[in-house]
Scaffold this active site. Sequence first.
Site, PDB file in Angstrom:
ATOM      1  N   ASN A  62       0.842  -1.197   0.000  1.00  0.00           N
ATOM      2  CA  ASN A  62       0.000   0.000   0.000  1.00  0.00           C
ATOM      3  C   ASN A  62       0.877   1.246   0.000  1.00  0.00           C
ATOM      4  OD1 ASN A  62       0.557  -0.830   2.706  1.00  0.00           O
ATOM      5  ND2 ASN A  62      -1.142   0.367   3.510  1.00  0.00           N
ATOM      6  N   GLU A  64       0.338   5.201   0.555  1.00  0.00           N
ATOM      7  CA  GLU A  64      -0.619   6.220   1.001  1.00  0.00           C
ATOM      8  C   GLU A  64      -0.215   7.612   0.523  1.00  0.00           C
ATOM      9  OE1 GLU A  64      -1.174   5.560   5.229  1.00  0.00           O
ATOM     10  OE2 GLU A  64      -2.291   3.719   4.821  1.00  0.00           O
ATOM     11  N   CYS A  73      -4.098   0.603  -2.389  1.00  0.00           N
ATOM     12  CA  CYS A  73      -3.927  -0.642  -1.634  1.00  0.00           C
ATOM     13  C   CYS A  73      -2.823  -1.505  -2.261  1.00  0.00           C
ATOM     14  CB  CYS A  73      -5.213  -1.450  -1.644  1.00  0.00           C
ATOM     15  SG  CYS A  73      -6.571  -0.707  -0.738  1.00  0.00           S
ATOM     16  N   GLU A  75      -2.972  -4.618  -3.059  1.00  0.00           N
ATOM     17  CA  GLU A  75      -3.472  -5.512  -4.109  1.00  0.00           C
ATOM     18  C   GLU A  75      -3.517  -4.805  -5.456  1.00  0.00           C
ATOM     19  OE1 GLU A  75      -4.752  -4.914  -1.144  1.00  0.00           O
ATOM     20  OE2 GLU A  75      -5.799  -6.658  -0.307  1.00  0.00           O
ATOM     21  N   CYS A 112     -10.275  -5.116   0.171  1.00  0.00           N
ATOM     22  CA  CYS A 112     -11.369  -4.149   0.297  1.00  0.00           C
ATOM     23  C   CYS A 112     -12.279  -4.231  -0.944  1.00  0.00           C
ATOM     24  CB  CYS A 112     -10.812  -2.726   0.454  1.00  0.00           C
ATOM     25  SG  CYS A 112     -10.265  -1.969  -1.092  1.00  0.00           S
ATOM     26  N   CYS A 115     -10.692  -3.202  -4.295  1.00  0.00           N
ATOM     27  CA  CYS A 115      -9.740  -4.222  -4.776  1.00  0.00           C
ATOM     28  C   CYS A 115     -10.468  -5.453  -5.295  1.00  0.00           C
ATOM     29  CB  CYS A 115      -8.743  -4.585  -3.687  1.00  0.00           C
ATOM     30  SG  CYS A 115      -7.541  -3.272  -3.400  1.00  0.00           S
TER      31      CYS A 115
HETATM   32  N1  THU Z   1      -5.199  -1.689   2.603  1.00  0.00           N
HETATM   33  C1  THU Z   1      -4.611  -2.488   1.675  1.00  0.00           C
HETATM   34  O1  THU Z   1      -3.564  -2.150   1.113  1.00  0.00           O
HETATM   35  N2  THU Z   1      -5.202  -3.675   1.394  1.00  0.00           N
HETATM   36  C2  THU Z   1      -6.294  -4.176   2.047  1.00  0.00           C
HETATM   37  O2  THU Z   1      -6.720  -5.294   1.741  1.00  0.00           O
HETATM   38  C3  THU Z   1      -6.941  -3.391   3.091  1.00  0.00           C
HETATM   39  C4  THU Z   1      -6.446  -1.997   3.262  1.00  0.00           C
HETATM   40  C5  THU Z   1      -4.530  -0.430   2.968  1.00  0.00           C
HETATM   41  C6  THU Z   1      -5.205   0.830   2.534  1.00  0.00           C
HETATM   42  C7  THU Z   1      -4.642   1.813   3.554  1.00  0.00           C
HETATM   43  O3  THU Z   1      -3.380   2.266   3.110  1.00  0.00           O
HETATM   44  C8  THU Z   1      -4.449   0.986   4.810  1.00  0.00           C
HETATM   45  O4  THU Z   1      -4.419  -0.368   4.377  1.00  0.00           O
HETATM   46  C9  THU Z   1      -5.538   1.171   5.842  1.00  0.00           C
HETATM   47  O5  THU Z   1      -6.800   1.011   5.277  1.00  0.00           O
END
Ligand code: THU
Length: 161
Positions: A62, A64, A73, A75, A112, A115
């Site tokens: 991920n 941000e 994310c 994925e 999520c 994704c």
């Molecule tokens: N996140 C992911 O990268 N994958 C997931 O399956 C769930 C959430 C990330 C998004 C964000 O940067 C952090 O986790 C918190 O939501």
Amino acid sequence: MSKQQYHFEFEEYDNSSELPAADAQLLQKAREVTAQAYAPYSSFYVGAAAVLANGEVVTGTNQENASFPAGTCAERSLLSTAAALFPGMAIDTMAISYHNHNGASDKPISPCGICRQALAEYEKRTHQGIRLILGGQEGKVFVIPRSTLLLPLGFSADDMK
Ligand code: THU
């Protein structure tokens, strides 16, 4: 009126040592790449590792952003990398792991909603299901036979015809 049901099966393992060796190795890779996540806002570090139909392994984390919705994310970051480096190549299996601000995690997370939608489109365009291995740094592991099982009644390009 008739009642409809949705049902799917997945595997649950008590820990990663019960997995077939190749799956345990891929989950280990996903666990390791969590260290490369850029998550200064959530302190939730997600890593994904996938083996493609040509045997190549790609990873994603991920990423941000101070403008929160601009973050991506792990994925979807992986899907973009796979599509850029190996266009059209199917993904056999994707492992997803994470750790929190303590470096710990002991249960699986699953992708999520956005994704799930992106995974569904990737499956469709490569004509192959993506098997998912979900696990924390330790503890239970879930194996989902294909990602679209997590998106019943999902929307796709077929609905726009
Ligand atoms: N996140 C992911 O990268 N994958 C997931 O399956 C769930 C959430 C990330 C998004 C964000 O940067 C952090 O986790 C918190 O939501």
